[in-house]
Design a protein around this motif. Structure first.
Motif, PDB file in Angstrom:
ATOM      1  N   SER A   1       0.853  -1.188   0.000  1.00 60.31           N
ATOM      2  CA  SER A   1       0.000   0.000   0.000  1.00 60.31           C
ATOM      3  C   SER A   1       0.885   1.234   0.000  1.00 60.31           C
ATOM      4  CB  SER A   1      -0.928   0.022   1.226  1.00 60.31           C
ATOM      5  OG  SER A   1      -0.186   0.269   2.410  1.00 60.31           O
ATOM      6  N   TRP A   2       0.347   2.342  -0.477  1.00 60.29           N
ATOM      7  CA  TRP A   2       1.094   3.590  -0.480  1.00 60.29           C
ATOM      8  C   TRP A   2       1.409   4.019   0.949  1.00 60.29           C
ATOM      9  CZ3 TRP A   2       3.807   6.722  -3.544  1.00 60.29           C
ATOM     10  CH2 TRP A   2       4.085   8.027  -3.085  1.00 60.29           C
ATOM     11  N   HIS A   3       0.425   3.949   1.825  1.00 58.93           N
ATOM     12  CA  HIS A   3       0.604   4.408   3.204  1.00 58.93           C
ATOM     13  C   HIS A   3       1.720   3.639   3.901  1.00 58.93           C
ATOM     14  CE1 HIS A   3      -0.326   5.823   7.264  1.00 58.93           C
ATOM     15  NE2 HIS A   3      -0.353   4.562   7.644  1.00 58.93           N
ATOM     16  N   ASN A   4       1.700   2.306   3.795  1.00 62.29           N
ATOM     17  CA  ASN A   4       2.731   1.522   4.483  1.00 62.29           C
ATOM     18  C   ASN A   4       4.099   1.736   3.844  1.00 62.29           C
ATOM     19  OD1 ASN A   4       3.466  -0.593   6.499  1.00 62.29           O
ATOM     20  ND2 ASN A   4       4.072  -1.689   4.642  1.00 62.29           N
TER      21      ASN A   4
ATOM     22  N   ARG B   1      19.156   8.806   8.130  1.00 62.51           N
ATOM     23  CA  ARG B   1      18.915   9.606   6.920  1.00 62.51           C
ATOM     24  C   ARG B   1      17.458  10.089   6.914  1.00 62.51           C
ATOM     25  NH1 ARG B   1      23.706   8.804   6.829  1.00 62.51           N
ATOM     26  NH2 ARG B   1      25.079   8.535   5.004  1.00 62.51           N
ATOM     27  N   GLU B   2      17.014  10.660   8.017  1.00 60.55           N
ATOM     28  CA  GLU B   2      15.606  11.050   8.139  1.00 60.55           C
ATOM     29  C   GLU B   2      15.225  12.145   7.145  1.00 60.55           C
ATOM     30  OE1 GLU B   2      13.888  10.874  12.314  1.00 60.55           O
ATOM     31  OE2 GLU B   2      16.027  10.968  12.778  1.00 60.55           O
ATOM     32  N   ALA B   3      16.077  13.130   6.973  1.00 56.05           N
ATOM     33  CA  ALA B   3      15.781  14.216   6.025  1.00 56.05           C
ATOM     34  C   ALA B   3      15.714  13.672   4.606  1.00 56.05           C
ATOM     35  CB  ALA B   3      16.845  15.303   6.128  1.00 56.05           C
ATOM     36  N   GLU B   4      16.623  12.756   4.263  1.00 57.85           N
ATOM     37  CA  GLU B   4      16.631  12.171   2.929  1.00 57.85           C
ATOM     38  C   GLU B   4      15.373  11.337   2.689  1.00 57.85           C
ATOM     39  OE1 GLU B   4      19.100  12.278   5.001  1.00 57.85           O
ATOM     40  OE2 GLU B   4      20.953  12.883   3.998  1.00 57.85           O
ATOM     41  N   ALA B   5      14.894  10.648   3.724  1.00 58.01           N
ATOM     42  CA  ALA B   5      13.678   9.849   3.594  1.00 58.01           C
ATOM     43  C   ALA B   5      12.467  10.742   3.329  1.00 58.01           C
ATOM     44  CB  ALA B   5      13.460   9.026   4.863  1.00 58.01           C
ATOM     45  N   GLN B   6      12.353  11.817   4.064  1.00 53.83           N
ATOM     46  CA  GLN B   6      11.251  12.744   3.851  1.00 53.83           C
ATOM     47  C   GLN B   6      11.313  13.354   2.457  1.00 53.83           C
ATOM     48  OE1 GLN B   6      11.720  15.460   7.127  1.00 53.83           O
ATOM     49  NE2 GLN B   6      11.041  13.968   8.660  1.00 53.83           N
ATOM     50  N   ALA B   7      12.522  13.667   2.006  1.00 56.57           N
ATOM     51  CA  ALA B   7      12.688  14.248   0.670  1.00 56.57           C
ATOM     52  C   ALA B   7      12.295  13.242  -0.405  1.00 56.57           C
ATOM     53  CB  ALA B   7      14.128  14.703   0.477  1.00 56.57           C
ATOM     54  N   LEU B   8      12.628  11.966  -0.210  1.00 56.35           N
ATOM     55  CA  LEU B   8      12.287  10.937  -1.193  1.00 56.35           C
ATOM     56  C   LEU B   8      10.773  10.774  -1.294  1.00 56.35           C
ATOM     57  CD1 LEU B   8      13.151   8.718  -3.165  1.00 56.35           C
ATOM     58  CD2 LEU B   8      13.240   7.140  -1.215  1.00 56.35           C
ATOM     59  N   VAL B   9      10.096  10.743  -0.157  1.00 58.29           N
ATOM     60  CA  VAL B   9       8.632  10.630  -0.160  1.00 58.29           C
ATOM     61  C   VAL B   9       8.020  11.782  -0.957  1.00 58.29           C
ATOM     62  CG1 VAL B   9       6.557  10.721   1.266  1.00 58.29           C
ATOM     63  CG2 VAL B   9       8.511   9.343   2.009  1.00 58.29           C
ATOM     64  N   ALA B  10       8.468  12.988  -0.683  1.00 56.25           N
ATOM     65  CA  ALA B  10       7.935  14.161  -1.377  1.00 56.25           C
ATOM     66  C   ALA B  10       8.260  14.115  -2.875  1.00 56.25           C
ATOM     67  CB  ALA B  10       8.496  15.437  -0.752  1.00 56.25           C
ATOM     68  N   LYS B  11       9.477  13.694  -3.206  1.00 54.44           N
ATOM     69  CA  LYS B  11       9.909  13.645  -4.610  1.00 54.44           C
ATOM     70  C   LYS B  11       9.066  12.665  -5.416  1.00 54.44           C
ATOM     71  CE  LYS B  11      13.825  12.198  -7.481  1.00 54.44           C
ATOM     72  NZ  LYS B  11      15.187  11.601  -7.472  1.00 54.44           N
ATOM     73  N   VAL B  12       8.842  11.462  -4.870  1.00 57.04           N
ATOM     74  CA  VAL B  12       8.093  10.443  -5.604  1.00 57.04           C
ATOM     75  C   VAL B  12       6.623  10.845  -5.726  1.00 57.04           C
ATOM     76  CG1 VAL B  12       7.357   8.035  -5.599  1.00 57.04           C
ATOM     77  CG2 VAL B  12       9.703   8.624  -4.971  1.00 57.04           C
TER      78      VAL B  12
ATOM     79  N   GLY C   1       9.049  -3.789  -5.059  1.00 55.46           N
ATOM     80  CA  GLY C   1       9.920  -2.717  -4.608  1.00 55.46           C
ATOM     81  C   GLY C   1       9.248  -1.705  -3.707  1.00 55.46           C
ATOM     82  N   ALA C   2       9.905  -0.552  -3.580  1.00 55.90           N
ATOM     83  CA  ALA C   2       9.431   0.526  -2.719  1.00 55.90           C
ATOM     84  C   ALA C   2       9.311   1.800  -3.568  1.00 55.90           C
ATOM     85  CB  ALA C   2      10.391   0.700  -1.545  1.00 55.90           C
ATOM     86  N   LEU C   3       9.493   2.953  -2.961  1.00 55.67           N
ATOM     87  CA  LEU C   3       9.264   4.213  -3.662  1.00 55.67           C
ATOM     88  C   LEU C   3      10.106   4.381  -4.938  1.00 55.67           C
ATOM     89  CD1 LEU C   3       8.841   6.745  -0.709  1.00 55.67           C
ATOM     90  CD2 LEU C   3       7.068   5.809  -2.208  1.00 55.67           C
ATOM     91  N   PRO C   4      11.394   4.017  -4.948  1.00 63.43           N
ATOM     92  CA  PRO C   4      12.147   4.169  -6.202  1.00 63.43           C
ATOM     93  C   PRO C   4      11.539   3.377  -7.360  1.00 63.43           C
ATOM     94  CG  PRO C   4      13.651   3.894  -4.357  1.00 63.43           C
ATOM     95  CD  PRO C   4      12.279   3.603  -3.827  1.00 63.43           C
ATOM     96  N   SER C   5      11.078   2.154  -7.097  1.00 62.95           N
ATOM     97  CA  SER C   5      10.456   1.354  -8.149  1.00 62.95           C
ATOM     98  C   SER C   5       9.095   1.917  -8.537  1.00 62.95           C
ATOM     99  CB  SER C   5      10.310  -0.103  -7.691  1.00 62.95           C
ATOM    100  OG  SER C   5      11.563  -0.749  -7.669  1.00 62.95           O
ATOM    101  N   MET C   6       8.391   2.481  -7.576  1.00 62.57           N
ATOM    102  CA  MET C   6       7.114   3.127  -7.899  1.00 62.57           C
ATOM    103  C   MET C   6       7.320   4.285  -8.869  1.00 62.57           C
ATOM    104  SD  MET C   6       4.924   3.276  -4.373  1.00 62.57           S
ATOM    105  CE  MET C   6       4.305   1.795  -3.580  1.00 62.57           C
ATOM    106  N   GLN C   7       8.313   5.106  -8.589  1.00 67.42           N
ATOM    107  CA  GLN C   7       8.591   6.235  -9.475  1.00 67.42           C
ATOM    108  C   GLN C   7       9.015   5.739 -10.859  1.00 67.42           C
ATOM    109  OE1 GLN C   7      11.086   9.359  -7.906  1.00 67.42           O
ATOM    110  NE2 GLN C   7      11.721  10.009  -9.949  1.00 67.42           N
ATOM    111  N   ARG C   8       9.843   4.712 -10.912  1.00 65.59           N
ATOM    112  CA  ARG C   8      10.298   4.162 -12.187  1.00 65.59           C
ATOM    113  C   ARG C   8       9.109   3.642 -12.993  1.00 65.59           C
ATOM    114  NH1 ARG C   8      14.462   2.002 -15.130  1.00 65.59           N
ATOM    115  NH2 ARG C   8      14.183  -0.070 -16.020  1.00 65.59           N
ATOM    116  N   PHE C   9       8.218   2.900 -12.345  1.00 61.82           N
ATOM    117  CA  PHE C   9       7.064   2.359 -13.059  1.00 61.82           C
ATOM    118  C   PHE C   9       6.146   3.479 -13.550  1.00 61.82           C
ATOM    119  CE2 PHE C   9       2.682   0.565 -13.022  1.00 61.82           C
ATOM    120  CZ  PHE C   9       2.830  -0.257 -14.134  1.00 61.82           C
ATOM    121  N   SER C  10       5.923   4.471 -12.727  1.00 63.26           N
ATOM    122  CA  SER C  10       5.070   5.597 -13.115  1.00 63.26           C
ATOM    123  C   SER C  10       5.603   6.268 -14.375  1.00 63.26           C
ATOM    124  CB  SER C  10       4.978   6.607 -11.975  1.00 63.26           C
ATOM    125  OG  SER C  10       4.189   7.723 -12.351  1.00 63.26           O
TER     126      SER C  10
END
Length: 312
Positions: free
Chosen positions: A138-141, A155-166, A285-294
């Motif tokens: 799920s997106w939320h999890n 890497r908390e700041a990087e994690a937040q940035a990745l969520v926003a970026k994707v 996968g996770a967010l990187p694969s989601m962005q790639r698929f999109s």
């Protein structure tokens, strides 16, 4: 008798001296450890979803399971040559583990027990991050686990940035796809020329499809990994206007075998207007694969000729 007594006294004296020296050595070691700076985090994982996310964080990732297959199934983000291949994801190579000199193991729960307990207890800090649950993805999890991974890897700041970026990237893709909103889309991976996996709403592909405001043609039950194994005949049950998204990797000579398959030729997907062939995207996968698929799906819808079989 006198010689034996002297020998016993000498043995006792030597023993006491060795005990004393051992105590001093232990005390010196403890004092040395207290004065040493905190050991820098060095991470290993055999879970590709965790690996791709840590790579996006630029976290201190020193070892990944099955690097060669990662390059075939996950593709990006790319792995540095400095990262050690730990061997099979379910059974890493002990020599590679030693070479990696890591102190932190981050894995999904089902990969937690791949190392001997004595090795974990003596060497590694162990963390579990689960992008998949019993209900699938799920997106939320995914967001929750990404932020947890950021905290674990410092890497908390990087994690937040990745969520926003994707989230922003998928929203940008969505704005180009209004005219496809009413067309059902089926996402499959071929096992062989007759059998496929088709992905539901609880898969990575299904989650992205929903974020793009597109309709998943497969509304039947799936397993906890978000797919169901079907055969070519089952594709005939999809809505007539379905667009089939075929995701690599797939078996060698698949396109040629389908061109000579009478059943495939009777399906609407034999028409190149009704299918797209995408490069590999890690289905689990996770967010990187989601962005790639999109991005790949959006490009394939907007520019169909570039997403046919490689030999067309």
């Amino acid at each position: 008798m006198m010689i034996r007594l002297l020998s016993k006294k000498l043995t006792l004296a030597v023993s006491l001296m060795l005990i004393s020296m051992s105590g001093l050595a232990l005390a010196d070691t403890a004092a040395h450890q207290l004065t040493q700076p905190h050991q820098a985090q060095q991470i290993i994982t055999t879970d590709w979803s965790i690996a791709e996310t840590l790579l996006m964080f630029d976290a201190p990732l020193v070892g990944i399971g099955d690097v060669m297959q990662y390059k075939n199934w996950v593709v990006t983000p790319r792995i540095s040559d400095k990262v050690i291949d730990l061997g099979l994801r379910s059974q890493p190579n002990m020599e590679a583990l030693i070479e990696a000199q890591a102190n932190t193991l981050i894995n999904s729960s089902w990969f937690q027990h791949i190392l001997p307990p004595e090795l974990i207890n003596n060497r590694y800090t162990l963390h579990a991050v689960d992008f998949y649950t019993d209900e699938g993805l799920s997106w939320h999890n995914t967001v929750t686990q990404t932020l947890l991974l950021g905290k674990i890897s410092q890497r908390e700041a990087e994690a937040q940035a990745l969520v926003a970026k994707v989230a922003t990237a998928i929203a940008t893709d969505r704005r180009h796809l209004d005219r496809f909103a009413d067309r059902p889309i089926a996402m499959v991976q071929f096992i062989d020329a007759r059998h496929l996996r088709i992905y539901g709403n609880n898969s990575l592909y299904g989650v992205v499809l929903n974020k793009l405001s597109l309709h998943n043609a497969w509304q039947q039950a799936t397993n906890g990994w978000g797919f169901k194994q079907i055969n070519l005949l089952d594709l005939a049950n999809l809505p007539p206007s379905t667009l089939l998204i075929i995701i690599a990797p797939y078996p060698a000579n698949l396109a040629e075998k389908l061109r000579h398959n009478p059943l495939w030729l009777q399906l609407p997907f034999a028409n190149k207007q009704n299918y797209r062939v995408l490069p590999a995207v890690w289905a689990f996968g996770a967010l990187p694969s989601m962005q790639r698929f999109s991005h790949l799906l959006t490009d394939s819808l907007l520019d169909p000729p570039h997403y046919a079989w490689p030999d067309e």
